[in-house]
Design a protein around this motif. Structure first.
Motif, PDB file in Angstrom:
ATOM      1  N   THR A 293       1.726   7.479  -5.521  1.00  0.00           N
ATOM      2  CA  THR A 293       0.303   7.124  -5.392  1.00  0.00           C
ATOM      3  C   THR A 293      -0.034   6.805  -3.943  1.00  0.00           C
ATOM      4  O   THR A 293      -1.058   7.252  -3.403  1.00  0.00           O
ATOM      5  CB  THR A 293      -0.026   5.907  -6.284  1.00  0.00           C
ATOM      6  OG1 THR A 293       0.257   6.224  -7.643  1.00  0.00           O
ATOM      7  CG2 THR A 293      -1.491   5.518  -6.143  1.00  0.00           C
ATOM      8  N   LEU A 294       0.830   6.038  -3.306  1.00  0.00           N
ATOM      9  CA  LEU A 294       0.614   5.666  -1.908  1.00  0.00           C
ATOM     10  C   LEU A 294       0.707   6.892  -1.000  1.00  0.00           C
ATOM     11  O   LEU A 294      -0.071   7.042  -0.053  1.00  0.00           O
ATOM     12  CB  LEU A 294       1.640   4.610  -1.482  1.00  0.00           C
ATOM     13  CG  LEU A 294       1.602   3.304  -2.275  1.00  0.00           C
ATOM     14  CD1 LEU A 294       2.798   2.427  -1.926  1.00  0.00           C
ATOM     15  CD2 LEU A 294       0.304   2.554  -2.015  1.00  0.00           C
ATOM     16  N   GLU A 295       1.670   7.760  -1.290  1.00  0.00           N
ATOM     17  CA  GLU A 295       1.819   8.995  -0.512  1.00  0.00           C
ATOM     18  C   GLU A 295       0.567   9.860  -0.611  1.00  0.00           C
ATOM     19  O   GLU A 295       0.083  10.389   0.402  1.00  0.00           O
ATOM     20  CB  GLU A 295       3.022   9.789  -1.011  1.00  0.00           C
ATOM     21  CG  GLU A 295       4.355   9.253  -0.566  1.00  0.00           C
ATOM     22  CD  GLU A 295       5.499  10.110  -1.066  1.00  0.00           C
ATOM     23  OE1 GLU A 295       6.370  10.476  -0.241  1.00  0.00           O
ATOM     24  OE2 GLU A 295       5.527  10.431  -2.266  1.00  0.00           O
ATOM     25  N   ASN A 296       0.047  10.001  -1.814  1.00  0.00           N
ATOM     26  CA  ASN A 296      -1.147  10.814  -2.004  1.00  0.00           C
ATOM     27  C   ASN A 296      -2.333  10.251  -1.242  1.00  0.00           C
ATOM     28  O   ASN A 296      -3.151  10.998  -0.688  1.00  0.00           O
ATOM     29  CB  ASN A 296      -1.474  10.923  -3.496  1.00  0.00           C
ATOM     30  CG  ASN A 296      -0.475  11.780  -4.250  1.00  0.00           C
ATOM     31  OD1 ASN A 296       0.185  12.635  -3.661  1.00  0.00           O
ATOM     32  ND2 ASN A 296      -0.349  11.552  -5.553  1.00  0.00           N
ATOM     33  N   GLN A 297      -2.429   8.931  -1.199  1.00  0.00           N
ATOM     34  CA  GLN A 297      -3.498   8.300  -0.423  1.00  0.00           C
ATOM     35  C   GLN A 297      -3.341   8.621   1.069  1.00  0.00           C
ATOM     36  O   GLN A 297      -4.324   8.928   1.758  1.00  0.00           O
ATOM     37  CB  GLN A 297      -3.483   6.789  -0.637  1.00  0.00           C
ATOM     38  CG  GLN A 297      -3.886   6.334  -2.018  1.00  0.00           C
ATOM     39  CD  GLN A 297      -3.764   4.826  -2.195  1.00  0.00           C
ATOM     40  OE1 GLN A 297      -3.341   4.105  -1.277  1.00  0.00           O
ATOM     41  NE2 GLN A 297      -4.120   4.334  -3.380  1.00  0.00           N
TER      42      GLN A 297
ATOM     43  N   ASN B  95      -6.754   4.383  12.672  1.00  0.00           N
ATOM     44  CA  ASN B  95      -7.360   3.245  11.984  1.00  0.00           C
ATOM     45  C   ASN B  95      -8.035   3.685  10.685  1.00  0.00           C
ATOM     46  O   ASN B  95      -7.953   3.010   9.659  1.00  0.00           O
ATOM     47  CB  ASN B  95      -8.375   2.561  12.898  1.00  0.00           C
ATOM     48  CG  ASN B  95      -7.724   1.734  13.988  1.00  0.00           C
ATOM     49  OD1 ASN B  95      -6.566   1.367  13.880  1.00  0.00           O
ATOM     50  ND2 ASN B  95      -8.454   1.460  15.037  1.00  0.00           N
ATOM     51  N   ASP B  96      -8.728   4.822  10.731  1.00  0.00           N
ATOM     52  CA  ASP B  96      -9.384   5.350   9.535  1.00  0.00           C
ATOM     53  C   ASP B  96      -8.366   5.710   8.457  1.00  0.00           C
ATOM     54  O   ASP B  96      -8.582   5.454   7.267  1.00  0.00           O
ATOM     55  CB  ASP B  96     -10.216   6.586   9.887  1.00  0.00           C
ATOM     56  CG  ASP B  96     -11.414   6.251  10.781  1.00  0.00           C
ATOM     57  OD1 ASP B  96     -11.816   5.063  10.792  1.00  0.00           O
ATOM     58  OD2 ASP B  96     -11.925   7.158  11.458  1.00  0.00           O
TER      59      ASP B  96
ATOM     60  N   VAL C 123      -5.568   3.690   2.911  1.00  0.00           N
ATOM     61  CA  VAL C 123      -4.361   3.504   2.099  1.00  0.00           C
ATOM     62  C   VAL C 123      -4.342   2.078   1.553  1.00  0.00           C
ATOM     63  O   VAL C 123      -4.709   1.133   2.249  1.00  0.00           O
ATOM     64  CB  VAL C 123      -3.087   3.779   2.932  1.00  0.00           C
ATOM     65  CG1 VAL C 123      -1.830   3.562   2.096  1.00  0.00           C
ATOM     66  CG2 VAL C 123      -3.116   5.191   3.497  1.00  0.00           C
ATOM     67  N   ASP C 124      -3.900   1.940   0.329  1.00  0.00           N
ATOM     68  CA  ASP C 124      -3.771   0.628  -0.301  1.00  0.00           C
ATOM     69  C   ASP C 124      -2.986  -0.301   0.623  1.00  0.00           C
ATOM     70  O   ASP C 124      -1.805  -0.085   0.898  1.00  0.00           O
ATOM     71  CB  ASP C 124      -3.035   0.797  -1.641  1.00  0.00           C
ATOM     72  CG  ASP C 124      -2.949  -0.503  -2.431  1.00  0.00           C
ATOM     73  OD1 ASP C 124      -3.178  -1.574  -1.846  1.00  0.00           O
ATOM     74  OD2 ASP C 124      -2.649  -0.434  -3.631  1.00  0.00           O
ATOM     75  N   VAL C 125      -3.650  -1.338   1.107  1.00  0.00           N
ATOM     76  CA  VAL C 125      -3.045  -2.182   2.132  1.00  0.00           C
ATOM     77  C   VAL C 125      -1.774  -2.880   1.649  1.00  0.00           C
ATOM     78  O   VAL C 125      -0.850  -3.133   2.421  1.00  0.00           O
ATOM     79  CB  VAL C 125      -4.071  -3.217   2.647  1.00  0.00           C
ATOM     80  CG1 VAL C 125      -4.382  -4.265   1.587  1.00  0.00           C
ATOM     81  CG2 VAL C 125      -3.580  -3.876   3.923  1.00  0.00           C
ATOM     82  N   LYS C 126      -1.691  -3.182   0.336  1.00  0.00           N
ATOM     83  CA  LYS C 126      -0.483  -3.825  -0.176  1.00  0.00           C
ATOM     84  C   LYS C 126       0.695  -2.862  -0.232  1.00  0.00           C
ATOM     85  O   LYS C 126       1.842  -3.289  -0.389  1.00  0.00           O
ATOM     86  CB  LYS C 126      -0.758  -4.408  -1.561  1.00  0.00           C
ATOM     87  CG  LYS C 126      -1.567  -5.692  -1.512  1.00  0.00           C
ATOM     88  CD  LYS C 126      -1.570  -6.384  -2.859  1.00  0.00           C
ATOM     89  CE  LYS C 126      -2.225  -7.747  -2.763  1.00  0.00           C
ATOM     90  NZ  LYS C 126      -2.182  -8.477  -4.060  1.00  0.00           N
TER      91      LYS C 126
END
Length: 234
Positions: free
Chosen positions: A66-70, A122-123, A128-131
């Protein structure tokens, strides 16, 4: 007696050869310099993503995919070629193995991103999910036209040395001859980036989905060349 005569002849020719090798030309030694500051336009950033548990509930795990896809989607949206995002480690097999052993295992992956504009970075991080961001860090940076700038500065430093030698020699009523020797002194400076806010984004200290992207301020690369020269005086 004959041996002494031969030794004397040999010594005579040796002294004559040394006299011929001695450089009796009039010379002047001068230095010329040139410098320029350039803003880095090639920046390599490491990004580490890590799975986490929502509300510390093992059944609400945010998967690494999920994080990778973001991250991939954010890179694409920023207009950055996919070739500029690479995986820094090859841990897919290890991750799969660990997950079989321990269902609560939290996987992580590291990436290397090449950007030319930190605003785009920065964008990307902001999307991406900060956690799920363990940390980000600048690996290195450079300037795309650095070799062209170096060449121009060396030429300018040589020209400055020649101009200095010319007016000094002409002030004494002589003329400047050709160059005899050139030595280059390199004073390049690649300062470390300065951070207005820390670039280390720790998931455990971040507000849920609310951390602001890092704000980075680069110092310029300073290129300075000194050319030590020796010219003949006619």
């Amino acid at each position: 007696m004959k041996k002494l005569f031969i030794l004397a002849i040999a010594a005579f020719f040796s002294v004559s050869a040394m006299a011929q090798q001695a450089d009796l030309r009039k010379k002047i030694s001068v230095s010329g310099s040139a410098e320029m500051e350039v803003t880095p336009d090639i920046i390599y950033i490491s990004i580490s993503l890590k799975e986490y548990l929502k509300d510390n509930n093992s059944k609400k795990k945010v998967e690494i995919t999920t994080l990778e896809n973001q991250l991939f989607a954010a890179v694409q949206k920023a207009g950055i070629d996919k070739e500029n995002l690479t995986i820094n480690n090859l841990s897919s097999y290890a991750i799969a193995t660990e997950k079989k052993k321990n269902p609560d295992f939290l996987a992580s992956k590291q990436y290397r991103l090449k950007v030319s504009d930190l605003n785009k970075f920065n964008d990307i991080i902001g999307a991406v999910d900060v956690k799920g961001i363990a940390y980000t860090n600048i690996d290195s940076y450079d300037y795309s036209k650095i070799e062209t700038v170096k060449k121009e500065l060396k030429i300018k430093a040589l020209q400055a040395a020649k101009a200095k030698a010319s007016y000094l020699v002409e002030a004494l009523g002589d003329k400047l001859g050709s160059v005899i020797d050139i030595q280059e002194v390199n004073n390049e400076q690649y300062p470390q980036p300065m951070y207005r806010n820390t670039m280390m984004v720790r998931a455990e200290s971040a507000d849920a989905m609310g951390a602001a992207p890092a704000d980075i301020d680069f110092k310029k690369i300073k290129l300075n060349y000194i050319m030590n020269t020796v010219f003949e005086i006619k």
